[in-house]
Design a protein around this motif. Structure first.
Motif, PDB file in Angstrom:
ATOM      1  N   LYS A   1       3.183 -13.392  38.093  1.00 39.46           N
ATOM      2  CA  LYS A   1       4.184 -13.478  37.031  1.00 39.46           C
ATOM      3  C   LYS A   1       5.446 -14.130  37.587  1.00 39.46           C
TER       4      LYS A   1
ATOM      5  N   VAL B   1       2.744 -15.974  32.926  1.00 37.26           N
ATOM      6  CA  VAL B   1       1.770 -14.999  33.426  1.00 37.26           C
ATOM      7  C   VAL B   1       0.478 -15.750  33.712  1.00 37.26           C
TER       8      VAL B   1
ATOM      9  N   GLU C   1      -2.922 -11.248  39.626  1.00 39.65           N
ATOM     10  CA  GLU C   1      -2.021 -11.737  38.590  1.00 39.65           C
ATOM     11  C   GLU C   1      -0.726 -12.237  39.228  1.00 39.65           C
TER      12      GLU C   1
END
Length: 842
Positions: free
Chosen positions: A732, A773, A730
């Motif tokens: 961000k 995100v 991920e």
């Protein structure tokens, strides 16, 4: 009469005066030239005192203003004019006379300036040297004066960027009645609408009317003197009579109640400045300090710099730069030691200089001296170079390109560019040329754009995008076509896209647009998706320069079809309005370019302001990651260079390119940053900026004058963060902008017997968050964008102050409130993905 434009404001201020004007002919030559004596007698002035106002705010009985003996005596001193066929050829008076009374006499004499036939001419009167138009009908002569054309003695100053300036809309018309070659009456009326360019609702209306009426017919003058010439006749008159200019002389009011730096220093320990730049209280103090420092002596400014505690010192340095007085710059020169001071303070000084709304040659001289021949930390050196570029550009916009300091600044950048060996140094000098935006440097930028490696090409094209549209010539466009269509060599995708954007944003030819669309068919999916969305955005934006051309091209079904616009990439380009008022359109634009494997290559978030035909990049933050292909196991395209693994950020604020920031460079650095990250965001910019700085003197036809002052301060705290979780797959990113704006706008009327000030103060606090995100664990990659604004508290205060002899009064009204917070819906597909990701997190 002065009035605030919008409620809820107190009733404005007005002044009425009447007097007897005596005209006597003292001499006449056979050619018709006359020497006239003009004398003002029995002047009576009235105004409306605050205590006479009724409870409903309407006016009460006017009150007489008692004139001082000195003022009365000066008013009655005669002046002399050379007059011929309705034209005032020369004006003679005592140059030692007080400015306000001398201007009042100029106002009376200006009424005698006329011509008996229709046409356009340039006349000199109290307003300056102005273009006037005459219309004649029977006994009536109408004179219309173009006040915007008036040339007058230079006074005051203005911000370089017109968005942060003042809108001034004046009108002037005079009606003359002439019978039997004798002037019977004059009625002169003028009005001025003055307001901050960004906020016309806080404007001020100035109305002025003069009436001259013949009360007794001309009689043979016993005072007429014999003389061979006008000079001989004038020499026989009592007193001193020097030739004077007709244009009103600027008067600067002495502020008796303004805060002094010396008084502040005495109470220094109990009057510390709050440190939160995003709070309006700090911004208000920032403007107050600028006023103090502009009237302070060098020793007091130096004492403040030495006495200020560490946490307050950046604030004081910013204030001293913004004040830009000779004393404050001299104090900074003595105080700042570039070999000792912490890097953060030196960068603060350099950025304060770069953001100056109207820099002087002395400020550039100070910056160049501090950078010259010193071994500086790379961050300070780089910040200094981009600051020099900004200062050079703004000085040239003020038509000060010929200054020795400007020539030295340009040579510093060009010599640095020639001598730079490292790629990162070349990039800095190219960005500095973008800040300067000098047409003569375009060939150097084009050369680097076409011949350089990726980072240099990117920087050169970015610099070209900062030039005004008039400088994007056919030569520049030909170079951009060669880059986009890869005529000479292969270029990295972001370079090609940047070149295409220059073509699309600057009056593109239909063939340019068609060729870019055709080339998109051959591009990778993500690059093509991004480019086609750019084209579609220009169709939706009313303010885009290529909108009409795009619309015509999209009428062709061979281009506007599913085959062309059905690219299935996840890259996106979105733009739309944030705020729309009668003066301002603020827009938000977001560009996201992904690699074919789903990793973010580049994101650009841009907040722009469009007002009165001007465009300003208020904030543009670019986050870039390259070299991720190898981490994701992707192959580099044939002909492209193997990019270095790197992530970084660059920013433009108020059209000033800042020094780029590198998050990490190389795999080892990446791992170290991931494992040792403190979790703290990176500060992009933090501090106080003087955005608006305007001082203008408006001479009225009556001889009175109004001084317009505008100051606007911005407290800004922008931070960015990039958090990559390898385990969660991920990424961000977040950009947080917190700011406060304080605007102080006032009009000061000065007369020999009355001073009046109308003032409007606007204060706003805001906080905007932009978060992204990206989740790579799914295919396709999931991406959520969030742009939200917290609630916005605001306050407006309107004040009217008057002072006549020993009496003074102040009336104040205002309003305050809170605009609710909001989240911006970017587009429907984004909202669906955000719901998925946010629900998964919960």
């Amino acid at each position: 009469q002065l009035d605030h434009v919008s409620p809820p404001s107190p009733r404005g201020a007005w002044l009425r005066a009447e007097a007897l004007v005596q005209l006597q002919r003292l001499w006449r030559d056979p050619g018709g030239e006359e020497l006239l004596q003009v004398q003002i007698r029995d002047l009576k002035a009235q105004h409306e005192p605050e205590e006479e106002r009724r409870q409903d705010g309407t006016g009460g009985a006017p009150a007489e203003i008692a004139l001082s003996q000195e003022a009365r005596a000066e008013l009655q001193q005669p002046v002399f004019i050379s007059w011929s066929s309705g034209k005032v050829k020369a004006f003679y008076g005592d140059e030692a006379e007080s400015i306000l009374i001398s201007n009042l006499k100029r106002g009376v004499i200006s009424l005698l300036q006329l011509q008996p036939h229709a046409g356009t001419a340039v006349e000199e009167d109290v307003s300056g040297s102005c273009e006037v138009t005459y219309a004649v009908s029977n006994h009536s002569i109408t004179k219309t004066k173009d006040l915007l054309s008036c040339a007058k003695p230079h006074s005051g100053f203005a911000s370089v960027n017109k968005i942060f300036g003042v809108e001034w809309q004046p009108t002037s018309k005079s009606q003359y009645m002439v019978k039997d070659n004798l002037l019977q009456s004059v009625m002169a009326e003028e009005s001025h609408m003055v307001s901050p360019a960004l906020r016309s609702t806080t404007g001020i209306k100035i109305s002025s009317r003069q009436q001259l009426q013949l009360v007794s017919p001309p009689k043979p003058s016993p005072a007429e003197v014999a003389g061979q010439s006008l000079e001989d006749a004038l020499a026989g008159m009592e007193g001193r009579h020097q030739p004077l200019g007709m244009a009103s002389l600027p008067f600067r009011r002495v502020c008796t109640h303004c805060p002094s730096l010396r008084a502040y220093l005495k109470a220094f320990d109990s009057q510390r400045v709050t440190a939160d730049t995003s709070k309006v209280a700090t911004t208000r103090q920032f403007l107050r300090f600028i006023q103090m420092l502009r009237s302070a002596k060098k020793r007091d400014v130096l004492q403040l710099l030495r006495k200020a505690p560490e946490e307050m010192l950046p604030f004081v340095v910013e204030t001293a730069v913004a004040a830009q007085s000779v004393a404050s710059l001299a104090a900074l020169s003595d105080f700042l030691d570039f070999s000792k001071e912490p890097k953060s303070l030196l960068e603060k000084f350099l950025y304060a200089a770069a953001f100056s709304p109207r820099p002087s040659g002395e400020l550039l001289h100070l910056v160049l001296d501090k950078l010259d021949g010193k071994q500086l930390a790379p961050e300070v050196q780089e910040t200094g170079i981009v600051a020099v570029g900004s200062l050079v550009g703004k000085l040239c916009q003020q038509k000060l390109c010929g200054l020795q300091e400007v020539e030295r600044g340009v040579e510093t950048i060009l010599a640095g560019l020639r001598d730079a060996k490292e790629e990162s140094k070349v990039v800095i000098y190219l960005l500095a040329l973008g800040n300067a935006a000098l047409p003569k440097t375009i060939p150097a930028l084009l050369d680097h754009a076409e011949e350089g490696p990726t980072a240099i090409t990117t920087a050169a094209v970015s610099a070209l995008r900062q030039f005004p549209a008039r400088h994007i010539s056919s030569k520049v466009k030909r170079a951009m076509r060669r880059i986009f269509h890869e005529k000479r060599k292969n270029y990295e995708k972001t370079c090609r896209l940047a070149a295409a954007e220059i073509l699309l944003d600057h009056e593109p030819s239909p063939m340019d647009v068609i060729n870019i669309l055709l080339a998109a068919k051959e591009l990778e999916t993500e690059t093509a998706t991004f480019l086609l969305l750019k084209v579609q955005n220009s169709l939706r934006a009313d303010y885009h320069p290529a909108r009409s051309i795009m619309k015509d091209i999209m009428g062709d079904p061979q281009i506007n079809n599913y085959n062309f616009f059905s690219k299935a990439g996840i890259s996106s380009s979105f733009s739309g309005p944030l705020t729309v008022t009668r003066d301002l359109l603020s827009t938000f634009e977001l560009d996201l370019l992904f690699l074919e494997g789903g990793f973010l290559r580049k994101s650009i978030s841009d907040f722009s302001l469009l007002s009165h035909g001007q465009r300003l990049h208020a904030a543009q933050v670019t986050i870039e990651a390259q070299g991720m292909e190898s981490m994701l196991g992707e192959n580099v395209l044939e002909g492209e260079e193997e990019p270095e693994l790197m992530a970084g950020m660059s920013a433009i604020f108020f059209d000033v390119q800042l020094r780029p920031i590198v998050f990490f460079r190389g795999y080892t650095d990446l791992m170290a940053k991931v494992l040792l990250s403190s979790g703290e965001p990176t500060s992009v910019v933090k501090g106080n900026l003087l955005l608006m700085d305007h001082h203008q003197v408006i001479p009225l036809q009556s001889g009175l004058q109004v001084a317009i002052k505008l100051q606007g301060g911005l407290g800004l705290d922008i931070s960015a963060d990039m958090d990559m979780s390898i385990w969660e797959q991920e990424l961000k990113t977040s950009i947080n902008t917190r700011g406060s704006l304080a605007i102080d706008f006032q009009a000061e009327l000065d007369a020999p017997f009355l001073q009046a000030t109308l003032r409007s103060q606007t204060e706003v606090e805001t906080s905007i968050h932009f978060d992204t995100v990206l989740r790579f664990s799914s295919s396709p990659v999931l991406m959520c964008l969030q742009l939200r604004e917290e609630q916005v508290p605001y306050r407006e205060i309107f004040t009217v102050s008057k002072s006549a002899r020993s009496q003074s009064s102040t009336a104040r009204k205002g309003r305050q409130g809170t605009v609710p917070g909001r989240e911006f819906a970017l587009h429907r597909a984004n909202s669906k993905v955000c719901n998925l990701l946010l629900m998964a997190e919960e």
